[in-house]
Design a protein around this motif. Structure first.
Motif, PDB file in Angstrom:
ATOM      1  N   ASP A  86      -7.867  -7.268   3.032  1.00 64.80           N
ATOM      2  CA  ASP A  86      -6.851  -7.661   2.055  1.00 64.80           C
ATOM      3  C   ASP A  86      -6.600  -6.513   1.072  1.00 64.80           C
ATOM      4  O   ASP A  86      -7.546  -5.931   0.526  1.00 64.80           O
ATOM      5  N   THR A 107      -5.599  -6.211  -2.018  1.00 71.02           N
ATOM      6  CA  THR A 107      -6.157  -6.344  -3.371  1.00 71.02           C
ATOM      7  C   THR A 107      -7.667  -6.115  -3.355  1.00 71.02           C
ATOM      8  O   THR A 107      -8.220  -5.406  -4.203  1.00 71.02           O
ATOM      9  N   ILE A 119     -10.460 -12.598  -5.669  1.00 70.82           N
ATOM     10  CA  ILE A 119     -10.356 -11.621  -4.591  1.00 70.82           C
ATOM     11  C   ILE A 119     -11.283 -11.988  -3.433  1.00 70.82           C
ATOM     12  O   ILE A 119     -10.930 -11.846  -2.262  1.00 70.82           O
ATOM     13  N   LYS A 148     -10.166 -15.942  -2.200  1.00 71.61           N
ATOM     14  CA  LYS A 148      -8.746 -15.984  -1.805  1.00 71.61           C
ATOM     15  C   LYS A 148      -8.125 -17.390  -1.862  1.00 71.61           C
ATOM     16  O   LYS A 148      -7.650 -17.912  -0.848  1.00 71.61           O
ATOM     17  N   ARG A 179      -2.855 -15.580  -2.159  1.00 73.91           N
ATOM     18  CA  ARG A 179      -2.639 -14.166  -1.880  1.00 73.91           C
ATOM     19  C   ARG A 179      -1.322 -13.732  -2.513  1.00 73.91           C
ATOM     20  O   ARG A 179      -0.525 -14.572  -2.938  1.00 73.91           O
ATOM     21  N   ASP A 236       2.247 -15.693  -2.236  1.00 71.35           N
ATOM     22  CA  ASP A 236       2.137 -17.156  -2.237  1.00 71.35           C
ATOM     23  C   ASP A 236       2.829 -17.753  -3.455  1.00 71.35           C
ATOM     24  O   ASP A 236       2.923 -17.113  -4.512  1.00 71.35           O
ATOM     25  N   THR A 293      -3.568 -12.373 -13.264  1.00 65.76           N
ATOM     26  CA  THR A 293      -2.707 -12.540 -12.092  1.00 65.76           C
ATOM     27  C   THR A 293      -1.270 -12.625 -12.563  1.00 65.76           C
ATOM     28  O   THR A 293      -0.962 -13.321 -13.538  1.00 65.76           O
ATOM     29  N   ASN A 353      -1.712 -24.286  -4.200  1.00 63.70           N
ATOM     30  CA  ASN A 353      -1.079 -23.256  -3.388  1.00 63.70           C
ATOM     31  C   ASN A 353      -0.015 -23.919  -2.520  1.00 63.70           C
ATOM     32  O   ASN A 353      -0.310 -24.527  -1.497  1.00 63.70           O
ATOM     33  N   GLN A 412       0.633 -22.042   1.174  1.00 64.76           N
ATOM     34  CA  GLN A 412      -0.477 -21.621   2.020  1.00 64.76           C
ATOM     35  C   GLN A 412      -0.279 -22.024   3.485  1.00 64.76           C
ATOM     36  O   GLN A 412      -0.660 -21.296   4.393  1.00 64.76           O
TER      37      GLN A 412
END
Length: 255
Positions: free
Chosen positions: A53, A55, A116, A119, A122, A125, A144, A168, A171
């Protein structure tokens, strides 16, 4: 004058004696910085190849590079004759003082690490958290960054974000949109539902599987409330709900 000459002579002699250490320290500095840059490029290449990932990869790279820089600084200080034991003690004391004064920032840092690692969302999202909703455009170590539907940029501290409820929305890539449509009491309710169902199935932004559904939510003496349920891709959510409202009004006015 003799004392001054003696002092200058002693100073020059010490300087000449110290030159090899300075040269060595400068050589170590140049070599160390070159090695750190090479390690940084190599680390980025390995993490990219393993499809880590972005990040998380950036965070790991930053921690590694800063650790190497601190190690290089300690080595150079040692070569210049600075006692590393006392130097490490000073760094420890400074770290403790900084930690006590920045407890909130450390909480946000820990929250960023948890986000991180685990998750819950992401970059890209769509989430709802802390009373805000929008698209995640960046995940920093301390906060964020999201953009809401009004195109406002919102920064949410990672400490409260990691400890709170996060929805989310994107997702699973698909969303079920539920739109409440209210009309006057129609003589032919079945015809309204049939025509609206046809329009929903013709619209390319609405998925045919699962099939769109139109349910009667509330039936009063003067009006009817329908619950229109359709499945859409994330990016089509807003345009699909607008389409449903528009078509429902057109069909209702035509009956």
């Amino acid at each position: 004058m003799k004392k001054l000459d003696t002092l200058l002579t002693h100073y020059v002699e010490n300087t000449i004696e110290y030159i090899p250490q300075i040269v060595t320290a400068l050589f170590i500095l140049a070599l160390g910085l070159w090695l750190i840059r090479a390690i940084k490029k190599f680390t980025h290449k390995i993490l990219s190849r393993r499809k880590i990932d972005p990040t998380f990869a950036s965070f790991i790279s930053d921690v590694l590079i800063w650790g190497l820089r601190v190690l290089l600084f300690v080595i150079i200080a040692s070569k210049l004759g600075i006692q590393t034991s006392s130097f490490v003690a000073i760094i420890g004391a400074m770290s403790l003082a900084i930690g006590l004064s920045l407890q909130g920032s450390l909480s946000n840092f820990a929250g960023g690490v948890l986000i991180i690692l685990f998750k819950p969302f992401r970059i890209g999202d769509i989430i709802e958290a802390q009373g805000e909703s929008g698209k995640v455009i960046n995940i920093h170590i301390f906060s964020t960054q999201i953009v809401n539907y009004q195109n406002n940029v919102i920064y949410i501290p990672n400490g409260v974000l990691s400890n709170g409820k996060i929805k989310n929305i994107s997702q699973n890539n698909l969303l079920r949109a539920e739109v409440l449509v209210q009309t006057n009491l129609l003589k032919n309710t079945s015809e309204f539902i049939e025509k609206l169902q046809t329009e929903l199935e013709k619209y390319d932004k609405i998925l045919l599987q699962p099939k769109p559904r139109i349910l009667i939510k509330e039936l009063l003496d003067t009006k009817i409330t329908y619950n229109v349920q359709v499945w859409v891709e994330n990016d089509n959510y807003n345009i699909a709900t607008s389409y449903i409202l528009l078509k429902a009004r057109e069909i209702s006015n035509s009956l």
